[in-house]
Write a protein that holds these residues in place. Structure first.
Motif, mmCIF file in Angstrom:
data_model
loop_
_atom_site.group_PDB
_atom_site.id
_atom_site.type_symbol
_atom_site.label_atom_id
_atom_site.label_comp_id
_atom_site.label_asym_id
_atom_site.label_seq_id
_atom_site.Cartn_x
_atom_site.Cartn_y
_atom_site.Cartn_z
ATOM 1 N N LEU A 95 0.835 -1.199 0.000
ATOM 2 C CA LEU A 95 0.000 0.000 0.000
ATOM 3 C C LEU A 95 0.874 1.256 0.000
ATOM 4 O O LEU A 95 0.623 2.200 -0.753
ATOM 5 C CB LEU A 95 -0.937 0.006 1.206
ATOM 6 C CG LEU A 95 -1.860 1.214 1.335
ATOM 7 C CD1 LEU A 95 -2.779 1.335 0.125
ATOM 8 C CD2 LEU A 95 -2.686 1.110 2.614
ATOM 9 N N ILE A 102 -3.311 5.234 -6.688
ATOM 10 C CA ILE A 102 -4.710 4.817 -6.528
ATOM 11 C C ILE A 102 -5.612 5.961 -6.994
ATOM 12 O O ILE A 102 -5.544 7.071 -6.471
ATOM 13 C CB ILE A 102 -5.011 4.433 -5.064
ATOM 14 C CG1 ILE A 102 -4.172 3.216 -4.673
ATOM 15 C CG2 ILE A 102 -6.495 4.174 -4.869
ATOM 16 C CD1 ILE A 102 -4.282 2.822 -3.219
ATOM 17 N N LEU A 106 -11.176 3.791 -7.205
ATOM 18 C CA LEU A 106 -10.633 2.713 -6.385
ATOM 19 C C LEU A 106 -10.508 3.160 -4.931
ATOM 20 O O LEU A 106 -10.798 2.395 -4.010
ATOM 21 C CB LEU A 106 -9.282 2.241 -6.920
ATOM 22 C CG LEU A 106 -8.610 1.105 -6.150
ATOM 23 C CD1 LEU A 106 -9.534 -0.112 -6.011
ATOM 24 C CD2 LEU A 106 -7.305 0.710 -6.821
ATOM 25 N N LEU A 107 -10.116 4.403 -4.712
ATOM 26 C CA LEU A 107 -10.014 4.940 -3.358
ATOM 27 C C LEU A 107 -11.378 4.902 -2.661
ATOM 28 O O LEU A 107 -11.477 4.531 -1.482
ATOM 29 C CB LEU A 107 -9.473 6.370 -3.396
ATOM 30 C CG LEU A 107 -9.215 7.034 -2.060
ATOM 31 C CD1 LEU A 107 -8.175 6.272 -1.259
ATOM 32 C CD2 LEU A 107 -8.766 8.478 -2.273
ATOM 33 N N THR A 108 -12.420 5.223 -3.387
ATOM 34 C CA THR A 108 -13.781 5.176 -2.826
ATOM 35 C C THR A 108 -14.148 3.752 -2.428
ATOM 36 O O THR A 108 -14.677 3.519 -1.340
ATOM 37 C CB THR A 108 -14.803 5.734 -3.845
ATOM 38 O OG1 THR A 108 -14.469 7.102 -4.115
ATOM 39 C CG2 THR A 108 -16.218 5.646 -3.323
ATOM 40 N N LYS A 109 -13.841 2.787 -3.280
ATOM 41 C CA LYS A 109 -14.139 1.385 -2.976
ATOM 42 C C LYS A 109 -13.347 0.897 -1.766
ATOM 43 O O LYS A 109 -13.888 0.213 -0.894
ATOM 44 C CB LYS A 109 -13.845 0.488 -4.177
ATOM 45 C CG LYS A 109 -14.813 0.661 -5.315
ATOM 46 C CD LYS A 109 -14.422 -0.211 -6.490
ATOM 47 C CE LYS A 109 -15.318 0.060 -7.678
ATOM 48 N NZ LYS A 109 -14.925 -0.698 -8.856
ATOM 49 N N LEU A 110 -12.077 1.241 -1.702
ATOM 50 C CA LEU A 110 -11.250 0.829 -0.572
ATOM 51 C C LEU A 110 -11.737 1.468 0.729
ATOM 52 O O LEU A 110 -11.749 0.825 1.781
ATOM 53 C CB LEU A 110 -9.782 1.186 -0.830
ATOM 54 C CG LEU A 110 -9.092 0.394 -1.931
ATOM 55 C CD1 LEU A 110 -7.729 0.989 -2.253
ATOM 56 C CD2 LEU A 110 -8.969 -1.070 -1.551
ATOM 57 N N THR A 111 -12.152 2.725 0.656
ATOM 58 C CA THR A 111 -12.685 3.410 1.835
ATOM 59 C C THR A 111 -13.960 2.725 2.318
ATOM 60 O O THR A 111 -14.157 2.534 3.526
ATOM 61 C CB THR A 111 -12.948 4.894 1.517
ATOM 62 O OG1 THR A 111 -11.711 5.500 1.127
ATOM 63 C CG2 THR A 111 -13.515 5.633 2.716
ATOM 64 N N GLU A 112 -14.816 2.321 1.389
ATOM 65 C CA GLU A 112 -16.048 1.605 1.765
ATOM 66 C C GLU A 112 -15.714 0.286 2.461
ATOM 67 O O GLU A 112 -16.347 -0.075 3.448
ATOM 68 C CB GLU A 112 -16.914 1.362 0.529
ATOM 69 C CG GLU A 112 -17.547 2.624 -0.023
ATOM 70 C CD GLU A 112 -18.174 2.446 -1.400
ATOM 71 O OE1 GLU A 112 -18.110 1.330 -1.974
ATOM 72 O OE2 GLU A 112 -18.728 3.438 -1.915
ATOM 73 N N LEU A 113 -14.718 -0.425 1.956
ATOM 74 C CA LEU A 113 -14.304 -1.683 2.588
ATOM 75 C C LEU A 113 -13.754 -1.441 4.001
ATOM 76 O O LEU A 113 -14.042 -2.205 4.927
ATOM 77 C CB LEU A 113 -13.265 -2.402 1.734
ATOM 78 C CG LEU A 113 -13.775 -3.025 0.441
ATOM 79 C CD1 LEU A 113 -12.611 -3.523 -0.406
ATOM 80 C CD2 LEU A 113 -14.739 -4.161 0.745
ATOM 81 N N LEU A 114 -12.987 -0.385 4.163
ATOM 82 C CA LEU A 114 -12.460 -0.057 5.492
ATOM 83 C C LEU A 114 -13.594 0.279 6.457
ATOM 84 O O LEU A 114 -13.561 -0.107 7.630
ATOM 85 C CB LEU A 114 -11.490 1.118 5.409
ATOM 86 C CG LEU A 114 -10.093 0.801 4.928
ATOM 87 C CD1 LEU A 114 -9.284 2.077 4.767
ATOM 88 C CD2 LEU A 114 -9.396 -0.147 5.874
#
Length: 125
Positions: A95, A102, A106-114
């Motif tokens: 990371l 990023i 993709l940043l939005t998707k990763l933030t949702e996963l977090l």
């Protein structure tokens, strides 16, 4: 820029004051305030957070949000993976290597996963 820096800038512009005016009112140098807004300084102290909230005369909920943004605005993050698996350490290092590449979707998707992981473990984002 950091989330906290963006929030301070929005509050400052909404109040219609310059960095120089705000810095003088808070007894800061304009250079420090500029660096804070642009994410070139570390986390502000609790005292400074309180002075900023008072300067903008913001209500408790908005002040709490500002304090939370400050918590997530350290531009030089250190991730301690000691005691975690090799996969955790590899993930943190990968990371760090690719964070600048990023894109926003993709940043939005990763933030949702977090956020899902935080809720599952009872951590507040």
């Amino acid at each position: 820029m950091t989330p906290f820096g963006e929030a301070v800038r929005r509050l400052r512009l909404r109040k219609g004051v310059s960095q120089k005016q705000m810095a003088a009112a808070l007894n800061l140098s304009p250079a420090y305030l500029s660096a804070l807004e642009h994410g070139k300084r570390g986390l502000p102290t609790f005292d400074l957070l309180q002075r900023i909230a008072g300067y903008f005369n913001i209500i408790w909920d908005e002040a709490e949000e500002l304090f939370l943004l400050a918590r997530f605005s350290d531009p030089k993050v250190v991730i301690d993976t000691s005691g975690l698996s090799a996969e955790h350490t590899a993930f943190a290092n990968r990371l760090a290597l690719c964070i600048r590449d990023i894109d926003e979707p993709l940043l939005t998707k990763l933030t949702e996963l977090l956020e899902i992981a935080e809720k599952a473990h009872g951590k507040r984002s």
